[in-house]
Design a protein around this motif. Structure first.
Motif, PDB file in Angstrom:
ATOM      1  N   LEU A   1      45.064 122.002  11.562  1.00 31.81           N
ATOM      2  CA  LEU A   1      45.923 120.825  11.670  1.00 31.81           C
ATOM      3  C   LEU A   1      47.323 121.098  11.144  1.00 31.81           C
ATOM      4  N   LYS A   2      48.231 120.223  11.569  1.00 30.23           N
ATOM      5  CA  LYS A   2      49.609 120.285  11.111  1.00 30.23           C
ATOM      6  C   LYS A   2      49.767 119.183  10.081  1.00 30.23           C
TER       7      LYS A   2
ATOM      8  N   ALA B   1      44.450 127.961  12.199  1.00 35.36           N
ATOM      9  CA  ALA B   1      44.943 126.664  11.735  1.00 35.36           C
ATOM     10  C   ALA B   1      44.201 125.549  12.461  1.00 35.36           C
TER      11      ALA B   1
ATOM     12  N   GLN C   1      51.007 124.503   9.090  1.00 36.07           N
ATOM     13  CA  GLN C   1      49.782 124.616   9.881  1.00 36.07           C
ATOM     14  C   GLN C   1      48.728 125.244   8.996  1.00 36.07           C
TER      15      GLN C   1
END
Lengths: 100, 369
Positions: free
Chosen positions: B36-37, B34, B44
């Motif tokens: 980014l959130k 992942a 994610q």
């Protein structure tokens, strides 16, 4: 600890000569083995930022609207302020607060 | 949009040792790390999946809201900043991929602010080459006879942003009309719109409040304007630009530290940190405001001088221009209804008026600020 710090989205304007990339040596806090993001922010604010620190930090974190990536990964996935940095990590700060 | 967000971030579970960068897998592909959130969903995801969902959501927004028709000539309002740069890139990509059949071009406004636009216009010129989109630049000087630097000299730093904002709206319309565009798109994102909703509530401006969340405005005029990024978070736009290494320019307007908007902006960002969904929720609230039918709303007519949409006899730009040209730059600033009284002396203004009328073919739009 050797780190590469990169500033973008206008944050570079707060630094000397508006330099975007900084290769730095950040000492761990007394009694600690590693540098955390929390510690790094304090160090950046004290050692690198030349003007208007309020554009970069708010409270003990970055100002909301400033994005942080550790080795190209959103710091929200890495533990945020508690993320522990490692030798030769690349930390990027990008402001989203400037016009588009 | 998608309503599947888990509320709050407690879903992260017990955070014993803070996970190292890149140690979690993408929830979409389950294969890659992942990167980014997502603020919208708290998912994610990896870079590759992010590109896909980011572009797909914009495509869905365009399709669901029927933003374009095949064959249309579309002006992309381009400032060289992050939002319009990403918009130009994504739109030309989607136009190719999904055969929208659009004739796209970049339209930039030169406000005449020394050291601000010079650099950002250079960025737009590079974008012209990078994305293969033709570029047209219109200047305040050409359109109004004044640069922003001249205006600041006359009025000072207190209300200059009012001039700039009012003039910029019309400049895009005038430029688009000149270039025979059917539509204008702007890079306003979800954060911008949430901010505008708040500002309109704070100002008690019910008329604008009910318009500012519309994805397309000015449909009754010749050149409608739309916002394909209405549901796109600023964080994702900046992340997209960063990962794709898009060339954009970022500096603060040298005159902007006094801008009132900054306070609303900061408040929105504080809310986002506590609860990212707040941005979409504010837009939703803005959309759901129901205005009592007994409330008298300002009637929308057209400006008696330039033909732009206006609820007064003269549009805001003509009132402001009047003040500047008569050496009374404060005219039209603040609460006084300058529109009514501003039409008393005619001769000195005649020349400029004539030019303004000539150059304005397009009228439309409301200011949603």
């Amino acid at each position: 600890m050797h780190l590469t710090l990169e500033f973008g989205g206008g944050l570079e304007l707060l630094l000397e000569n508006s330099t975007k990339v900084h290769k730095v040596e950040v000492p761990p806090k007394d009694g600690q083995a590693t540098v955390t993001m929390r510690g790094l922010l304090t160090w950046v604010k004290d050692s690198l930022i030349k003007e208007r620190p309020e554009m970069f930090v708010k409270g003990d974190s970055v100002r909301p609207g400033v994005l942080v990536l550790i080795n190209d990964c959103d710091w929200e996935l890495c533990g945020g302020l508690d993320a522990e940095l490692e030798e030769k990590d690349v930390v990027v700060f990008i402001s989203t607060l400037h016009g588009g | 949009m998608d309503g599947s967000a888990a509320d709050g971030s407690a879903a992260d579970g017990a955070r014993l040792p803070p996970p190292r960068a890149g140690s979690r897998l993408c929830v979409r592909c389950g294969e890659r790390k992942a990167a980014l959130k997502r603020p919208k969903t708290l998912e994610q995801i990896c870079r590759e999946c992010f590109y896909i969902v980011f572009e797909d959501e914009i495509h869905q927004t365009i399709v669901e809201n029927s933003l374009f028709k095949a064959g249309e000539r579309v002006a992309i309002g381009a400032s060289g900043g992050k939002d319009s740069t990403v918009l130009a890139y994504v739109l030309s990509e989607l136009n190719r991929r999904h055969n929208y059949g659009l004739d796209l071009f970049l339209l930039s406004v030169d406000e005449g602010i020394t050291g601000y636009r010079d650099d950002s216009l250079e960025t737009v010129k590079r974008n012209e080459i990078q994305y293969g989109l033709p570029l047209k630049i219109v200047s305040y000087k050409d359109l109004y006879g004044w640069t922003m630097d001249d205006i600041v000299k006359a009025i000072g730093l207190k209300n200059n942003c009012t001039f700039c904002g009012v003039f910029r709206r019309q400049a895009l319309d005038r430029g688009a009309a000149l270039l025979k565009a059917d539509k204008i798109v702007t890079g306003h994102n979800a954060d911008d719109i949430a901010e505008t909703v708040l500002l309109n509530i704070l100002r008690g401006d019910i008329a604008r409040l009910s318009r500012c969340t519309l994805i397309t405005t000015g449909e009754d005029g010749p050149i409608p304007r739309c916002k394909p990024f209405k549901y796109t978070y600023e964080k994702e736009i900046v992340m997209y630009a960063y990962f794709k290494k898009l060339d954009y320019f970022s500096t603060e307007c040298i005159y902007s530290p006094n801008a009132y908007r900054g306070f609303a902006r900061e408040f929105i960002k504080d809310l986002e940190r506590m609860r990212p969904r707040a941005i979409l929720d504010i837009i939703k609230s803005g959309e759901n405001f129901r205005i009592s039918t007994t409330t008298r709303m300002p009637e929308q007519g057209t400006c008696g001088r330039c033909g732009y949409i206006s609820s007064q006899k003269l549009c805001k730009a003509c009132v402001l221009l009047d003040g500047l040209n008569r050496g009374l730059p404060k005219l039209g600033i603040g609460r006084t209804k300058a529109g009514a009284g501003a039409d008393s002396d005619g001769k000195q203004r005649a020349k400029r008026t004539e030019r303004n009328t000539l150059s304005l073919q397009g009228k439309h739009g409301n200011f949603d600020f």
